[in-house]
Scaffold this motif. Sequence first.
Motif, PDB file in Angstrom:
ATOM      1  N   ASN A  13     -13.280   5.484   5.012  1.00 41.57           N
ATOM      2  CA  ASN A  13     -12.145   5.765   4.277  1.00 41.57           C
ATOM      3  C   ASN A  13     -12.394   7.161   3.313  1.00 41.57           C
ATOM      4  O   ASN A  13     -11.524   7.933   3.053  1.00 41.57           O
ATOM      5  CB  ASN A  13     -12.056   4.788   3.271  1.00 41.57           C
TER       6      ASN A  13
ATOM      7  N   ASP B  94      -4.830  -4.215  -2.589  1.00 39.87           N
ATOM      8  CA  ASP B  94      -5.174  -5.635  -2.439  1.00 39.87           C
ATOM      9  C   ASP B  94      -4.666  -6.697  -3.488  1.00 39.87           C
ATOM     10  O   ASP B  94      -4.196  -7.723  -3.115  1.00 39.87           O
ATOM     11  CB  ASP B  94      -6.672  -5.687  -2.598  1.00 39.87           C
TER      12      ASP B  94
ATOM     13  N   ALA C  56      -9.979  -1.190   3.788  1.00 41.39           N
ATOM     14  CA  ALA C  56     -10.287  -1.480   2.346  1.00 41.39           C
ATOM     15  C   ALA C  56     -10.190  -3.118   2.110  1.00 41.39           C
ATOM     16  O   ALA C  56     -10.882  -3.505   1.062  1.00 41.39           O
ATOM     17  CB  ALA C  56      -8.859  -0.945   1.553  1.00 41.39           C
ATOM     18  N   ASN C  57      -9.136  -3.776   2.613  1.00 38.39           N
ATOM     19  CA  ASN C  57      -9.195  -5.145   2.490  1.00 38.39           C
ATOM     20  C   ASN C  57     -10.585  -5.719   3.017  1.00 38.39           C
ATOM     21  O   ASN C  57     -10.749  -6.810   2.596  1.00 38.39           O
ATOM     22  CB  ASN C  57      -7.917  -5.687   3.272  1.00 38.39           C
TER      23      ASN C  57
ATOM     24  N   SER D 129       0.733  -1.342  -0.157  1.00 33.77           N
ATOM     25  CA  SER D 129      -0.117  -0.087   0.052  1.00 33.77           C
ATOM     26  C   SER D 129       0.773   1.350   0.041  1.00 33.77           C
ATOM     27  O   SER D 129       0.634   2.173  -0.764  1.00 33.77           O
ATOM     28  CB  SER D 129      -0.677  -0.280   1.418  1.00 33.77           C
TER      29      SER D 129
ATOM     30  N   VAL E 230      -7.305   1.217  -2.894  1.00 36.84           N
ATOM     31  CA  VAL E 230      -7.750  -0.287  -2.705  1.00 36.84           C
ATOM     32  C   VAL E 230      -7.228  -1.039  -3.997  1.00 36.84           C
ATOM     33  O   VAL E 230      -6.396  -2.329  -3.490  1.00 36.84           O
ATOM     34  CB  VAL E 230      -9.311  -0.297  -3.092  1.00 36.84           C
TER      35      VAL E 230
ATOM     36  N   ASN F 234     -13.529  -4.720   2.967  1.00 38.31           N
ATOM     37  CA  ASN F 234     -14.408  -4.305   1.821  1.00 38.31           C
ATOM     38  C   ASN F 234     -14.145  -5.240   0.656  1.00 38.31           C
ATOM     39  O   ASN F 234     -15.161  -5.716  -0.004  1.00 38.31           O
ATOM     40  CB  ASN F 234     -14.250  -2.977   1.387  1.00 38.31           C
ATOM     41  N   VAL F 235     -13.077  -5.439   0.415  1.00 37.44           N
ATOM     42  CA  VAL F 235     -12.695  -6.538  -0.768  1.00 37.44           C
ATOM     43  C   VAL F 235     -13.114  -7.945  -0.326  1.00 37.44           C
ATOM     44  O   VAL F 235     -13.678  -8.576  -1.296  1.00 37.44           O
ATOM     45  CB  VAL F 235     -11.085  -6.553  -1.103  1.00 37.44           C
TER      46      VAL F 235
END
Length: 516
Positions: free
Chosen positions: A263, A325, A225-226, A199, A321, A228-229
């Motif tokens: 975020n 990721d 972010a991770n 990142s 993101v 949400n993925v």
Amino acid sequence: MQKRVVQVFRLKMAVVESLLQLLSTGTLLGALVLLLVVYLLSSGPKSQKEGKEPPGPKPLPLLGNLLTLDLERPFDTLCELSKTYGNVFQVFFGHRKVVVLAGYKTVKEALVNRAEEFGDRDIPPAFKLLGEGHGIIFANGESWKEMRRFALSNLRDFGMGKRGSEEKIIQEIQYLKEEFIKFEGKAFDTTQPVNYAVSNIISSIVYGNRFEYTDPQFKEMVNRANENVRVGGSGSMRLFNTFPWLGPFLTSKRIVLRNALENRAEITKLISDLLETLNPHDSRGFIDSFLIRKQTDEKSGKKDSYFHQENLLTAVMNLFVAGTDTTGTTLRWGLMIMAKYPHIQDRVQEEIDRVIGGRQPMADDRKNLPYTDAVIHETQRLANIVPMSLPHITSRDVDFNGYFIKKGTTVFPLLTSVLKDESVWEKPHSFYPEHFLDEKGQFVKRDAFMPFSAGRRICLGESLARMELFLFFTSLLQNFRFTPPPGVSGDDLDLKGIVGITLNPSPHRLCAIKRS
């Protein structure tokens, strides 16, 4: 058989639970009537001029083919269906028709040779939560074209795939090595240190600076972010995409929305801080360049400029993101695979020691490390981290491979069927670096290698990701021996993965033993 029963039961319970909650609001009857009307309209008679539709399993009223699909791993089901219905077929997610493209030749024909017809992005409800119509990933039309052009130009200006990025990556490698050393050869989860390191590369390009791994703001942004993925590609979110009215009752939807908003707030603050110290003559990164262009358009009175706050926020979120990721996930796959197959790790380390020795690996070393390069490519192929790609949508009526596909139809280019195409790869379901080596042991490119997708929507950070993977992987293998924890064998490290928007390695820990 048992797995299919469990899948059907879960689907029924999710729908029933949501319907019961709707009943308490007095809207159950209206929802059912609306669904019935939508179904009847969508299943009406087909115009003769439309031509022959792709084949596929017969859908049920309202549910479509949901009871046929494994919502947790739909790409597995779709690959099986392609064996029955061919390389172009259709399935129904509820009332929504989706055309699936399978196999290297079919996917290439659509995404590369027919890029105009298949190049638009479908934006289902789950992705609309992340910035509908703005930014780079989930946008279409002139705004998308302008944002993608601007992002590509500026990422190149700030070193994407060039010497500037190499310096940033090599600097970050030193920090990551220090993190690994702290565990003193004891087992640990590689997720956070690897993701923080990767990142920081995109952060240095976007914001103009890196963050400390202990920075709470940075850690929370990466972790959200991770999450949400992972959650964004879950079975419950696929249900939300099919039946958006389930949204208020799904925990997963609340998690995705909460993380996206938090975020967004953090990025807004970072942009505001950069704006206060902005120098129009000295751009520090992507955000500075965007702000300078935005101010220029405002001063000139340009109407309908795409350089506005929403596009900036969403583009930064997209880059952050995607830049974290995908590369971080692939690198973690690579380290786990080395621990699983120590004989392959031996060959990689022998080649690195022989060619590079103790100095820092550089991007130019790739051509002299064919086996290591093949292992990295085979990791990307087998890890298959975006098995269904992101959904596309047809921009016009299309006659394709003898079938008629109507304008506005959702299309899934099944990348897993390309990366594991049995007509292309000698051992498609095994880790076999020789896929990328000739009889003399030299590296060879393969046209069916499409982990970054292809055509108009190919990953714009491909060159940066390729450099990151090579430099991080070779540097870590040069300095550490990766093994499973004591009492755990390589057989215990499974390659099935955890499904989200991307396919992550199953939870595991590794030992990073310092090499002398």
